[in-house]
Enzyme design. Structure first.
Site, short mmCIF file in Angstrom:
data_model
loop_
_atom_site.label_atom_id
_atom_site.label_comp_id
_atom_site.label_asym_id
_atom_site.label_seq_id
_atom_site.Cartn_x
_atom_site.Cartn_y
_atom_site.Cartn_z
N CYS A 105 -8.01 -6.49 -8.17
CA CYS A 105 -8.41 -7.02 -7.12
C CYS A 105 -9.11 -8.50 -7.18
CB CYS A 105 -9.85 -6.23 -6.75
SG CYS A 105 -9.09 -4.58 -5.62
N HIS A 140 6.09 13.56 5.07
CA HIS A 140 5.83 14.21 3.61
C HIS A 140 4.69 14.96 3.83
CE1 HIS A 140 9.10 12.22 1.81
NE2 HIS A 140 8.67 11.08 1.79
N LEU A 166 12.01 -1.10 -3.21
CA LEU A 166 10.79 -0.61 -2.49
C LEU A 166 11.05 0.74 -2.26
CD1 LEU A 166 8.36 -1.60 -0.29
CD2 LEU A 166 9.88 -0.81 1.18
N GLY A 167 12.27 1.28 -2.27
CA GLY A 167 12.46 2.69 -1.79
C GLY A 167 12.29 3.35 -2.84
N THR A 191 5.54 8.64 5.08
CA THR A 191 4.53 9.45 4.35
C THR A 191 4.13 10.62 5.15
OG1 THR A 191 4.01 7.46 3.29
CG2 THR A 191 2.48 9.07 2.96
N CYS A 217 -11.11 -1.75 -3.88
CA CYS A 217 -12.50 -1.79 -4.35
C CYS A 217 -13.27 -3.36 -4.33
CB CYS A 217 -12.65 -1.13 -5.82
SG CYS A 217 -12.14 -2.09 -7.10
#
Lengths: 352, 352, 352, 352
Positions: B99, B43, B262-263, B40, B93
């Site tokens: 959550c 990127h 996941l990729g 990330t 949150c």
């Protein structure tokens, strides 16, 4: 006996006279009382690429049926002569790893009636005794014939958890509307159904859909979001195989939701694994056939308890002799299930 | 303090002086001891469309780190001053439906460090106390920094059932090789790994892959079939996002198998739902982030028991001042994880 | 303000004047609109060994309630002033391993309202904002007060898989009959209920039991076997804690079945692990509290969709001032839920 | 042929000459190469109440074995003549609801070799072909004979989730120590084992227990709490049937944990459902037999991959003629598995 056969590679079916089936030691011989048409049968009649690749004529076609046991092989356990039975169309080996571990629906040696071996559009058929599922003697023949197909619906609904949850069903053909009925019976809290055909949406509502949407004029995504406080549905049951419905369905699925896919797309499609599956943390389940035999027990319970009533799904009845008309109607899509009777006097409703 | 920032929309990063972070009432202030580079971050440096869409400069970047608690807000529970902690980069949150039902990794209000709020490529960072995960005081800083990323691997491996099963891992970047180590520790019987880079395959073998295959010269499908008596692997862990690997991976999956994805593919791809999912009766699970906080407990167990040793994954160490070199190396792919140290004397191995 | 307190160790409760509760920074202050009586409250009034071991007087008692938010602490998120809320009575820490991994109902630091900290039999109570669950403004107060207890029922029913299955509920107190309603809504195909009280069996039938049996005159085992083709029920929901019911329930459970146990036995009992669990290949699940917060979302869905109607469960209403009469009735067992109103004009039905 | 029989109701066994078994159409005839002793066989020799209730003499006893296929019935599929096979001792009907839904281990019509029909302590035995499980030709006979019993262990371990978790095994008889090996192979992070016999604890350590405890001198609860940061183990595998071990085991189980029970208590015991199951939110699973045939596939994988080595479990070998000595040793408990060979030249290690 009379039977509908695919005589040779190419379009078309014929009703011809064929010899009575041989009854193997583990088989039962069934007199066919009712038989219903599945999409697969349409493919075989029209001889599309899938049919050309899988069917080896000459062959008696058809795989959905009920009938009466009239003879049994020497080793055949199970239903007695005189018993009404429905038929599981997948003849499995019972010995491969899949069969031995509760995954018989994935058996590597599956022989499907009317596809890989002689089928049920006939006066008589021989099947392994274990494939003959006993029905109550008073079950209407048309309902009994439907069970194999209803099993696809029940299998689809049983894989994700629908109890108490919000469900979107994309595709309201016969299996779709039976899935709606099963989802309702298994405790789904809200069922939204979409289809391009208003005829089918009406049937969907009859079978238990709370909301029916036609994407040609309704905003499926917006409606789902309104109905789910902006979150999306918990469960997607994809019964259409249509890429726009698949895209719409995944878009409407809540994060962490579950999708069960039954509808075949017939070829690779553009699919956004990132947005549909990964970022969403979704679980996607492929559905094929019926779980042997969990699905059949589940069906039995749903039908006997009255939790599901399949009566409205049977929209048309024909004499087997009129199979061309029956197939043409099925092609039109303006019907639910179409049931045919080798002996018209067995019909449990008016013939078309 | 020194920090690496994205100063404005466009390519590039800069090391500049920024004010010390403010410590909210529920926060802890951390002195960064080590910080590692994730895809990330590349990127964000190159300012690709994803970065342009998600990042609002100016911003301190970076999200993988460990550090020492040096201050606490008035309400902050949790780790004490002086404690070594790793950081969960997703600030959630705690109040949305996700959550509240064990799906915090899908929180609608997620703020990611270094993406949506100031990150960790800095001398200090303030994070909610609940995001600071206590580590043993003798855990090497480079390993402690890796945990956030290791968590992606552990989450992926924990969704399908790998215990006693045959696994194919497609993609042997850092998360891929850490997934191999986790799968090994969780009882996978056979681990086959594929990647285009021999450097990475070597790392895969070090981390526990039984067989490593490079599709540029090896027959992945044939080898998998030979190793699995013609059935295919029970589990696919797709860590590459590369369409050919995805296709190969699904082809190698046994009927009834499980895939965890996941990729990221970054855009829709051609995907055969019929053959990959439906006919196969497969289950496919999208993986995002780490389960809060199950994954962290699972990681703690795997690391403390010695079942997983991440040491070989850390292939290079740099001073944070040398971040451009570190990023260039990461871009090259000829590395495992690259760890940077704001204070070079904190390095737990030779600097590059 | 007026409140019902346990003034000191020993039997009895008193209505006295106590100071208004303090509102912490994360709290909301609630004006109590309705409050209901649970078996636990009876134990506290009579001061049985359990109460003596767990309660430290003086203490305001009571834990089931709904109310209106009238004030909020500085950090309190969540419901706004004026909002109707129900209350989760378990105040959990949010930081222990259980809270962090979706098992908040097992939190090691649980403080129960009316047991470990001041409760809700009062005009006002302060609770953490996260424990105040927003209700639709038009939900009747008596129903809103019941939710905490309904949650025990929903939690019990949600652990085994009841959809499409045959269920035996042993014990038809308030939680038992609410479990019957939940099981019905979640797709149970057949619900058999047993209890020693005909009053309660009548309520069980109202709430959805298909068959009600009184062991003092009915043959529970024989009836279950007749109804299940000699196999037994798929699911046992044990809500009584009575050893004979437990024995009867396990005897009626099919091999491979699931049992969920909520009823407390209060002391070790004679139990046949061989026949009840091992030879049967059964799975037995202990149920405590409500899953935080999955159960609350599930309840919300069941109530809002109309799948469950709790109205018949509320059999009696009292002014809070008449708590002694309300408790006496509850002791008698000739009632469903008994709801009390601090302000009698809030009553949503005739007072007793 | 020679066989060990229970000649009549009462204590004792005899080696006598009996006719060769008849081979039914679906059967294979096996020449017994090795056969091992199970606790059940001891009960049958001593003619305890269980044996008196279940066994109808005269009968050839014994049910654990491997052998070579020497003949096949006309319909018998499966292993070919000359193949080495292990035997599943439960002959199930394949037609009842349990058999048809992946629960063959609960079949209502189960016939156990050596209990309900002639067993395997003989030179030859006929069994249904489907009960003959092909082994690699080079598998040692003693290991091949053990598989049926190893299957009990694998079934037990496979029901709870042990991967990455902390496990307590109470009872280190042969099945207990094999469960330890299976748990280790399936990724358990920590295995604590308890038994009253130091001989068995030593074997437990050899098979993979991290910590072995003898309750006559060790503090099981305290040690478990020290090893688990005061939380308890995630999984209890109860293999002893001894009430004190059961009590200790449940006390050591973490809240929300899972227990799998295999050890039989033989009669009802005092059991605290409140503390052991309900307050703990635990799940308790009864284990019987082997899952047909999932457990056998899982065993095959564990053995072929080398993840489990059963060699140390076979502590003694005898000629079948010396069965009285072998049984006496087994009664003493100072042994692991005891294997007997009808032809002593088949022994794969020194005879005792």
């Amino acid at each position: 006996m009379r039977a509908i056969v695919k005589p040779s590679a190419g379009p078309g079916l014929e009703m011809v006279d064929v010899p009575m089936p041989k009854v193997g030691p583990d088989d039962v011989l069934l007199q066919v009382k009712a038989t219903s048409i599945c999409g697969t049968d349409l493919h075989i009649r029209s001889w599309d690429p899938w049919a050309a690749a899988h069917v080896r004529p000459p062959l008696v076609v058809g795989h959905e049926m009920c009938g009466i046991v009239v003879d049994k092989g020497a080793n055949a356990d199970g239903p007695e002569v005189g018993q009404l039975v429905s038929v599981e169309s997948h003849v499995v080996c019972g010995r491969c790893r899949f069969c031995r571990t509760g995954k018989g629906h994935l058996c590597e040696n599956t022989q499907i009636l009317g596809v890989h071996r002689d089928g049920v559009y006939a006066e008589y058929v021989a099947v392994p005794a274990i494939n003959a599922w006993p029905d109550p003697p008073d079950m209407p023949y048309s309902i009994a014939s439907l069970q194999e197909n209803f099993g696809n619906a029940v299998h689809t609904v049983s894989v994700p958890d629908v109890a108490g949850r919000k469900v979107l069903v994309t595709g309201c053909g016969p299996v779709g509307v039976m899935a709606i009925a099963a989802a309702k019976a298994l405790g789904a809290r809200l069922i939204v159904a979409s289809d391009l055909s208003d005829y089918r949406l009406k049937l969907a509502a009859t079978m238990g859909a709370d909301i029916t949407l036609n994407p040609t004029r309704d905003d499926v995504h917006g409606t789902v979001m309104d109905l789910t406080e902006g979150e999306g549905v918990d469960v997607l049951l994809e019964m259409s195989g249509a890429p726009p419905a698949i895209a719409e369905g995944f878009k409407a699925l809540v994060k962490g939701g579950e999708a069960a896919l039954l509808g075949l797309t017939s070829h690779p499609i553009q699919f956004d694994l990132d947005d549909n599956v990964i970022f969403k943390g979704a679980s996607v389940h492929g559905i094929v056939g019926r779980k042997l035999w969990d699905t059949w027990y589940e069906m039995r319970g749903l039908l006997r308890s009255g939790a599901v009533d399949l009566t409205p799904v049977v929209t048309h009845r024909f004499a087997l002799d009129d199979f061309e008309k029956a197939f043409d109607l099925m092609e039109s899509g303006e019907c639910g299930k179409v049931v045919m009777f080798p002996d018209p006097s067995d019909a449990d409703g008016p013939l078309s």
